[in-house]
Design a protein around this motif. Structure first.
Motif, mmCIF file in Angstrom:
data_model
loop_
_atom_site.group_PDB
_atom_site.id
_atom_site.type_symbol
_atom_site.label_atom_id
_atom_site.label_comp_id
_atom_site.label_asym_id
_atom_site.label_seq_id
_atom_site.Cartn_x
_atom_site.Cartn_y
_atom_site.Cartn_z
ATOM 1 N N PRO A 52 0.973 -1.038 -0.332
ATOM 2 C CA PRO A 52 -0.004 -0.394 -0.055
ATOM 3 C C PRO A 52 1.224 1.217 -0.097
ATOM 4 N N VAL A 53 0.446 2.358 -0.859
ATOM 5 C CA VAL A 53 1.694 3.460 -0.796
ATOM 6 C C VAL A 53 0.565 4.484 -0.493
ATOM 7 N N SER A 54 0.101 4.980 0.847
ATOM 8 C CA SER A 54 -0.869 5.765 1.242
ATOM 9 C C SER A 54 -0.505 7.382 0.994
ATOM 10 N N SER A 57 -1.945 7.652 -2.370
ATOM 11 C CA SER A 57 -3.438 7.361 -2.299
ATOM 12 C C SER A 57 -4.505 8.902 -1.588
ATOM 13 N N LYS A 58 -3.554 9.606 -1.100
ATOM 14 C CA LYS A 58 -3.672 10.964 -0.054
ATOM 15 C C LYS A 58 -3.588 12.380 -1.218
ATOM 16 N N ASN A 63 -10.985 7.874 -0.944
ATOM 17 C CA ASN A 63 -10.461 6.836 -0.789
ATOM 18 C C ASN A 63 -10.094 5.572 -1.674
ATOM 19 N N VAL A 64 -9.432 6.685 -2.754
ATOM 20 C CA VAL A 64 -9.253 5.715 -3.934
ATOM 21 C C VAL A 64 -7.460 4.740 -3.178
ATOM 22 N N LYS A 65 -7.929 3.564 -3.223
ATOM 23 C CA LYS A 65 -6.557 2.673 -2.516
ATOM 24 C C LYS A 65 -5.563 2.632 -3.449
ATOM 25 N N VAL A 66 -4.628 2.512 -2.975
ATOM 26 C CA VAL A 66 -3.270 2.528 -4.106
ATOM 27 C C VAL A 66 -2.407 1.915 -3.614
ATOM 28 N N TYR A 67 -1.764 0.713 -4.434
ATOM 29 C CA TYR A 67 -0.681 -0.385 -4.077
ATOM 30 C C TYR A 67 -0.176 -0.414 -5.599
ATOM 31 N N LEU A 194 -5.778 -8.999 -2.950
ATOM 32 C CA LEU A 194 -6.199 -8.766 -3.027
ATOM 33 C C LEU A 194 -7.902 -9.129 -2.419
ATOM 34 N N THR B 13 -7.304 6.034 5.025
ATOM 35 C CA THR B 13 -7.841 5.035 3.955
ATOM 36 C C THR B 13 -6.941 3.267 4.567
ATOM 37 N N TYR B 15 -6.532 -1.141 3.640
ATOM 38 C CA TYR B 15 -5.987 -1.812 2.786
ATOM 39 C C TYR B 15 -6.201 -2.838 3.666
ATOM 40 N N LYS B 18 -7.293 -10.215 1.113
ATOM 41 C CA LYS B 18 -7.766 -10.852 1.464
ATOM 42 C C LYS B 18 -6.439 -12.405 2.013
#
Lengths: 371, 371
Positions: A52-54, A57-58, A63-67, A194, B13, B15, B18
């Motif tokens: 995760p790269v917060s 995302s920020k 509320n988009v989640k980027v990995y 995921l 956010t 993350y 699963k």
């Protein structure tokens, strides 16, 4: 003087392990063109972290989640290992004595590492006087034989094709079909981790082999009901080397992102099909945008990638308004930053403050604890 | 000018994934000094491959099985990430605003990467004019602030200790007790993968922190009945830097294996206890033996490590007669070969043949297919 492989085969010692990742062929063999009799040549590649790269995302919000899929943690430091474990295993199965490629970077390193594990020789053909030796150090460490020919890169490609047609030598350049088969497993890993496919898969595009392979993987998993949706495939090219964006070959591609400095991509038709089928896009990012993403990944996230890898993150930041609310984005980081120490040095030059007195108060003042 | 961390905390956010490896703290938290309220700062470190090395096995014979634990595939390229995920998580829990270390290599890189993920600043104190900048490029990429003081390495160590005593800055040099806690998980992974503990654990020894940590891990797993036996801990030092072999400090340690060039190890008493408790040994290997093992790993196995890492394999080859028949040996490879491009270049200089005519028959002749 003959230098063809005369190594003995692997010894009869058997290595039984109880658990742990066995390499991508063993883990995904149901989805790969292997049989019980395929000798599996592996360095336990794949299974790379989805981080995760917060900070990214920020910067996007909503509320988009980027990995990032950090494929630089493969055994030779790039995603090429995924294709090479397949290509070399199949070459071994077919009885090849050696493999050959015309490559100056990650492909030659991966080819050399897997070939030597298979007891085969790797030959790397390059144009004489054209290639920085540092780029080849890794292939040489893995025992590759590097032949520098009088001619240009096209001449090198012609020679490797002719050699593969005339002798028991397998061509492992990107035309080798098994490479994409191995590379598609990265999409499997993303979905397995995921639990679903992301909304966007953002990826640097050079030859367009990897975007093609990811799409193959997502489609295969989708058809087996492993995921409900398919991602939009978002390919990013460097602005000075963006044939898919410009719609034609680029004769003199220029970019600091050397791993995607390709003006005449091998997988032209496939890439256009992927864009259409996935409702994706190709876009260009400038070298400045690439370097800014490279800096953010290092300084904010503790993730060190090749400059070319950062094109995926740069592209996502550029097109952030288009990402759906609450969406999930996976950015592919194709190579390890340690592969390119020169770029790292250039960008970090100014970071050292010298001439500081060896005194507690002085150091505390510089660190900002006292004024 | 204040440079103390003013970064915002991680965004809200979340993350959710699963499956897949979650990093060593989450995976082994039952065995680590963390609680539900410890913020876990992770790059998904650990879970590094245990790779069979059949050429080494063959050189030993008698059905001895040799593996390498390739810890160079951790996120910043060395085993230091194992300790740093713990040290930084605990520093964050304790409210530290910054971390500090006196280091010129792998420790500074790991400290910088994890600190920035935690929203903390990393300070690296080095002696001015003493350190090659290339070694620090990685820490700088991760946003560390490097301060070069007028003084020697001891002065740098004094300053970092004083800073940690006087200000909200956590010392993450090897004296930080959480580092060994994190590092011991490598032993857990070895046992979890094999299903048992090896007969020998061969490991490069500098400060002797890692051999101590592995032993802690094996003992803890043994006490919980996760393995039946405990390995002999076989520590290998470079001949020019072998205080445990000589029985006293080495004032001017010399070796190409810079990561273990330590004459006055921090964990002297602990290391001697490990040797005694495990019925292990400390032995020295020459630079030539280290480089030969480094070459074999690259050329025969496709595994590229730091020169210091190869000391474990060099040692096993040196003492091979002592390994029990049918035994299992795990050699720890502490760092990625890409960390030290200069050594790689030096060893691979002669590998390129130039001036070859761009002609199929000529290339086929050189490759040994026709005479």
């Amino acid at each position: 003087m003959p230098v063809v492989a005369t190594k003995l085969d692997q010894p009869s010692t058997t290595y039984h392990v109880k658990a742990g990742w066995k390499g991508l062929i063993e883990e995904y063999k149901h989805y790969l063109p292997v049989t019980e009799s395929t000798p599996i040549i592996t360095l336990r590649e794949g299974n790379t972290p989805l981080i995760p790269v917060s900070s990214i995302s920020k910067m996007i919000g909503r509320n988009v989640k980027v990995y990032v899929k950090y494929d630089g943690l493969n055994p030779t430091g790039s995603f090429k290992d995924r294709g090479m474990t397949m290509a070399i295993s199949k070459a071994k199965e077919a009885g090849a004595q050696a493999v050959i490629c015309a490559s100056t970077g990650n492909t030659s390193a991966a080819a050399a590492a897997y070939a030597t594990r298979a007891g085969m020789k790797a030959f790397v053909i390059i144009p004489d006087g054209y290639v920085a030796l540092g780029k080849l150090a890794q292939a040489l460490i893995y025992g590759a034989e590097v032949l520098a020919i009088d001619g240009n890169f096209d001449d090198a490609l012609t020679i490797v094709r002719e050699m593969a047609e005339s002798y028991p030598v397998t061509l492992v350049n990107s035309v080798n079909p098994y490479r994409l088969e191995g590379q598609k497993t990265a999409a499997f890993e993303v979905v397995d981790t995921l639990g679903y496919a992301p909304d966007w898969l953002a990826i640097p595009v050079g030859n367009a082999g990897n975007i093609t392979a990811y799409w193959m993987g997502f489609c295969q998993y989708h058809s087996e009901n492993k995921c409900d949706i398919l991602p939009k495939m978002m390919g990013f090219q460097a602005a000075g080397s963006a044939p898919f964006v410009e719609g034609h070959q680029v004769l003199k591609p220029e970019t600091i992102a050397t791993a995607i400095r390709i003006g005449n991509p091998a997988n032209w038709e496939k890439a256009l099909s992927v864009r259409e089928a996935s409702q994706g896009q190709f876009n260009a990012v400038t070298d400045e945008e690439i370097l800014e993403a490279y800096r953010i990944l290092g300084r904010e996230e503790g993730v060190f990638c090749e400059p070319a890898s950062a094109a995926s993150v740069a592209g996502v930041l550029k097109l952030k308004e288009q990402i759906p609310d609450n969406g999930t984005v996976v950015c592919v980081l194709t190579g390890n930053g340690l592969k390119d120490p020169d770029s790292a040095m250039k960008l970090s030059e100014s970071g050292i403050r010298g001439g500081i007195k060896a005194d507690l108060n002085e150091v505390a003042r510089i660190m900002g604890f006292i004024s």
